[in-house]
Design a protein around this motif. Structure first.
Motif, PDB file in Angstrom:
ATOM      1  N   UNK A  71      50.591  30.851  12.488  1.00  0.00           N
ATOM      2  CA  UNK A  71      51.272  32.051  11.974  1.00  0.00           C
ATOM      3  C   UNK A  71      51.003  33.226  12.908  1.00  0.00           C
ATOM      4  N   UNK A  72      49.751  33.369  13.338  1.00  0.00           N
ATOM      5  CA  UNK A  72      49.394  34.442  14.270  1.00  0.00           C
ATOM      6  C   UNK A  72      50.170  34.265  15.571  1.00  0.00           C
ATOM      7  N   UNK A  73      50.239  33.044  16.083  1.00  0.00           N
ATOM      8  CA  UNK A  73      50.943  32.762  17.345  1.00  0.00           C
ATOM      9  C   UNK A  73      52.427  33.136  17.246  1.00  0.00           C
ATOM     10  N   UNK A 123      44.513  35.581  21.170  1.00  0.00           N
ATOM     11  CA  UNK A 123      44.273  36.525  20.083  1.00  0.00           C
ATOM     12  C   UNK A 123      43.653  35.816  18.890  1.00  0.00           C
ATOM     13  N   UNK A 124      42.676  36.486  18.313  1.00  0.00           N
ATOM     14  CA  UNK A 124      42.045  35.982  17.102  1.00  0.00           C
ATOM     15  C   UNK A 124      41.840  37.165  16.169  1.00  0.00           C
ATOM     16  N   UNK A 154      41.177  29.596  11.203  1.00  0.00           N
ATOM     17  CA  UNK A 154      41.958  29.021  12.308  1.00  0.00           C
ATOM     18  C   UNK A 154      43.177  28.260  11.794  1.00  0.00           C
ATOM     19  N   UNK A 155      43.163  27.891  10.532  1.00  0.00           N
ATOM     20  CA  UNK A 155      44.317  27.249   9.908  1.00  0.00           C
ATOM     21  C   UNK A 155      45.577  28.111  10.061  1.00  0.00           C
ATOM     22  N   UNK A 192      52.283  32.884  25.491  1.00  0.00           N
ATOM     23  CA  UNK A 192      52.767  33.052  26.853  1.00  0.00           C
ATOM     24  C   UNK A 192      54.194  33.550  26.771  1.00  0.00           C
ATOM     25  N   UNK A 193      54.438  34.700  27.388  1.00  0.00           N
ATOM     26  CA  UNK A 193      55.779  35.264  27.467  1.00  0.00           C
ATOM     27  C   UNK A 193      56.135  35.411  28.940  1.00  0.00           C
TER      28      UNK A 193
END
Length: 146
Positions: A126-128, A114-115, A121-122, A5-6
């Motif tokens: 990092x993706x977030x 985003x996936x 999922x671990x 969320x931005x």
């Protein structure tokens, strides 16, 4: 999946903030090693395909996104756009919204789920963090430049 969320409050009219955040080709200017195209080229509407091509040479991939909601701001009312990610690598959705903010300013909200396919999922954290950093910079750039 990683959710981001931005939110930004900017001294722009609703329609100008909307124009800036929905100029798809300009999104690539703020994301390293990425070019963005739109099909059909103009105007954006439900069904428009926005494709971000990221990477270098054979290490490139496409992130196709279909516009599924297109509601530009009108007469001071908020505007919202939703893109559904349709690719083989990046999955999820993004929503871009403009609405009246305090003191005649505009509130811009970018939500994204985003996936990355085959990424456990671990690594969602990092993706977030990466997505917040990269998309946050891109959003700032879009809103700063006319």
């Amino acid at each position: 999946m990683a959710n981001i969320l931005l939110e930004r409050t900017v001294p722009l009219p609703l329609d100008e903030a909307w124009r800036r955040i929905t100029e798809w080709r300009r999104h690539g200017e703020g994301v390293p090693l990425t070019r963005v195209g739109q099909f059909p080229s103009e105007p954006t509407r439900v069904g428009t395909l926005v494709v971000a091509r990221s990477g270098v040479g054979p290490l490139s991939f496409d992130d196709p996104m279909e516009v599924t909601v297109w509601e530009p701001p009108e007469d001071g009312a908020p505007g919202m756009c939703r893109l559904e990610k349709r690719g083989r690598v990046v999955l999820g959705w993004a929503e871009l919204e403009v609405r009246p903010g305090p003191g005649g300013r505009t509130r811009v909200v970018w939500r994204e789920e985003i996936r990355i396919r085959l990424l456990p999922s671990l690594l969602d954290g990092v993706v977030r963090r990466s997505a917040r950093y990269v998309f946050g910079r891109a959003l700032n750039r879009l809103l700063r430049q006319a």
